[in-house]
Design an enzyme around this catalytic site. Structure first.
Site, PDB file in Angstrom:
ATOM      1  CD  GLU A 208      38.668  41.847  42.558  1.00 13.76           C
ATOM      2  OE1 GLU A 208      39.273  40.789  42.289  1.00 13.76           O
ATOM      3  OE2 GLU A 208      38.896  42.484  43.606  1.00 13.76           O
TER       4      GLU A 208
ATOM      5  CG  ASP B  51      38.211  37.289  35.826  1.00 10.48           C
ATOM      6  OD1 ASP B  51      39.256  37.895  36.118  1.00 10.48           O
ATOM      7  OD2 ASP B  51      37.733  36.381  36.539  1.00 10.48           O
TER       8      ASP B  51
ATOM      9  CG  ASN C 220      36.229  43.324  46.710  1.00  8.74           C
ATOM     10  OD1 ASN C 220      35.207  43.189  46.047  1.00  8.74           O
ATOM     11  ND2 ASN C 220      37.443  43.105  46.212  1.00  8.74           N
TER      12      ASN C 220
ATOM     13  CD  GLU D 120      40.899  38.243  47.965  1.00  7.58           C
ATOM     14  OE1 GLU D 120      41.888  37.639  48.400  1.00  7.58           O
ATOM     15  OE2 GLU D 120      40.812  38.591  46.770  1.00  7.58           O
TER      16      GLU D 120
ATOM     17  CG  HIS E  87      38.166  36.746  40.161  1.00 10.95           C
ATOM     18  ND1 HIS E  87      38.619  37.515  39.114  1.00 10.95           N
ATOM     19  CD2 HIS E  87      38.436  37.448  41.276  1.00 10.95           C
ATOM     20  CE1 HIS E  87      39.159  38.620  39.575  1.00 10.95           C
ATOM     21  NE2 HIS E  87      39.054  38.624  40.886  1.00 10.95           N
TER      22      HIS E  87
END
Ligand code: G3I
Length: 388
Positions: free
Chosen positions: A280, A282, A216, A175, A252
């Site tokens: 990641e 979801d 990432n 990030e 996300h």
């Protein structure tokens, strides 16, 4: 390897069984059930996600927490059956491995990595450099730049050396960008300057020349100012010969908000000559989730997976957890949940079957039926919470 950092960390787990030992272990069935068992073919009814993904040349992974891994049989069995890759959700973060300066606790990470080795799952290391989940001695230490540089170098070398040969890829910097594409104002940027990212990549590469090194970030699934900034950074690093091997698109997402430009975005990163991973995934739903919302979620999972399947260098999809019973979402987004492919009782949801269908042999590489509202980009505010 010439120019390697001396390894300071003991490595309690043999990084590799010697050839003869492995043969004997296999013969005696001691190398673990999965290693000895014949894997089902992708076109057999017994095929799980991992077998379907392998047949497509991809990996399907999940973020893993140590507690349920040892405390819940269904967690352990579902993870072993369905996934061929794991990411320690928190166990490899700085606050978890070095809560006091110089005092390491690798126990949780070791448990996850030992499980992965037993079940022939590869491991993504998450993460080396981040603005969050740093131990308080570091976050509040207000160290001078030179001392902070030494602390970061030691951290990277110690962690990467310890898991050399057992972690195939690292999220070296997590990030680094703001939503507008500017560099996030972290202590790393403030004290070490803009080149902290290249420096961290070089240190990680010297510590383990075989590891795949990733950057990432979240909210870079579609083409937007943030993913443009990541694209330009990776292009510049490649041009400078800095060891960068992959980009992690966290994923996300808010229900129904998978960017239409997802596949195009994955492709443009791949065309820079790096791997791409959905790291990641979801898809959160306002609770209670309706049948229609679960169907929309399934289409969202399929769309992301199809986007990865369409690009050779997209290496796979990792979900951030795999059961709604253990997901970060409810703690961070009040009133939201049901973000993962298995429900709280480990029953497969429509999203699970959508993953199966997307990964099935011979599945067209075209786009899954887009879900209602699937074109809208996720709101920056919502996504900024995703990464804090
Ligand atoms: O380990 C401590 C424990 O000792 C303590 O008793 C407990 C109660 O406070 O907290 C525990 O730490 C928690 C940690 O998860 C481990 O469970 C932290 O409070 C909690 O904030 C932390 O949340 C994690 C979050 O990152 C922190 O930013 C989530 O589980 C984790 O899923 C989430 O993952 C991040 C990725 O690393 C990066 N991308 C975004 C993603 C979601 O935020």
């Amino acid at each position: 390897m010439a120019g390697r950092f001396p390894s300071r960390a003991t490595r309690p787990i043999p990084s590799r069984l010697g050839g003869a030992a492995l043969v004997l272990a296999l013969l005696a069935g001691l190398a673990g059930p999965a290693a000895a068992a014949q894997e089902p073919r992708a076109d057999s009814p017994e095929a799980a996600l991992r077998h379907l993904a392998t047949a497509q040349g991809k990996h399907i992974g999940a973020a893993v927490a140590p507690g349920p891994l040892t405390g819940e049989k269904p967690y352990h069995s579902t993870l072993a059956r369905e996934f061929n890759e794991v990411t320690p959700e928190n166990a490899l973060k700085w606050a978890e491995v070095e809560p006091q300066r110089g005092k390491y606790d690798w126990s949780a990470a070791d448990r996850i990595i030992e499980f992965a080795q037993r079940h022939r799952q590869r491991v993504r290391g998450h993460t080396l450099v981040w603005h969050s989940q740093n131990p308080s001695w570091l976050a509040n230490g207000d160290f001078a730049p030179d001392e902070l540089r030494g602390i970061l170098r030691d951290h990277i070398v110690t962690k990467v050396n310890r898991y050399e040969d057992r972690i195939f890829a690292w999220d070296v910097v997590n990030e680094p960008f703001n939503e507008d594409g500017g560099m996030r104002e972290t202590m790393w940027l403030r004290k070490l300057g803009r080149d902290y990212i290249a420096t961290a990549l070089r240190w990680a590469h010297r510590a383990d020349p075989d590891a795949k090194l990733y950057l990432n970030d979240y909210n870079i699934m579609g083409i937007n100012p943030k993913s443009d900034a990541m694209y330009e950074l990776v292009r510049s690093l490649k041009r400078r010969g800095v060891p960068i091997h992959g980009v992690g698109i966290q994923g996300h997402r808010i229900l129904g908000q998978i960017p239409d430009s997802t596949e195009e975005n994955i492709r443009r990163f791949a065309e820079l000559g790096v791997d791409v991973a959905i790291t990641e995934l979801d898809v959160r739903i306002p609770m209670p989730a309706s049948e229609q919302e679960l169907r929309t979620q399934a289409a969202n999972y399929a769309q992301v997976t199809e986007g990865c399947l369409a690009v050779r260098r997209c290496v796979g999809v990792t979900t951030w957890g795999f059961t709604d019973r253990h997901s970060w979402i409810p703690d961070w987004f009040e009133g939201q949940g049901a973000a993962l492919p298995f429900d709280e009782q480990y029953r497969p949801k429509p999203a699970y079957y959508a993953l199966r269908e997307a990964l099935a042999p011979g599945n067209g590489r075209g786009r899954a039926p887009s879900a209602p509202g699937s074109a809208a980009p996720a709101t920056a505010a919502a996504d900024s919470r995703a990464g804090r």
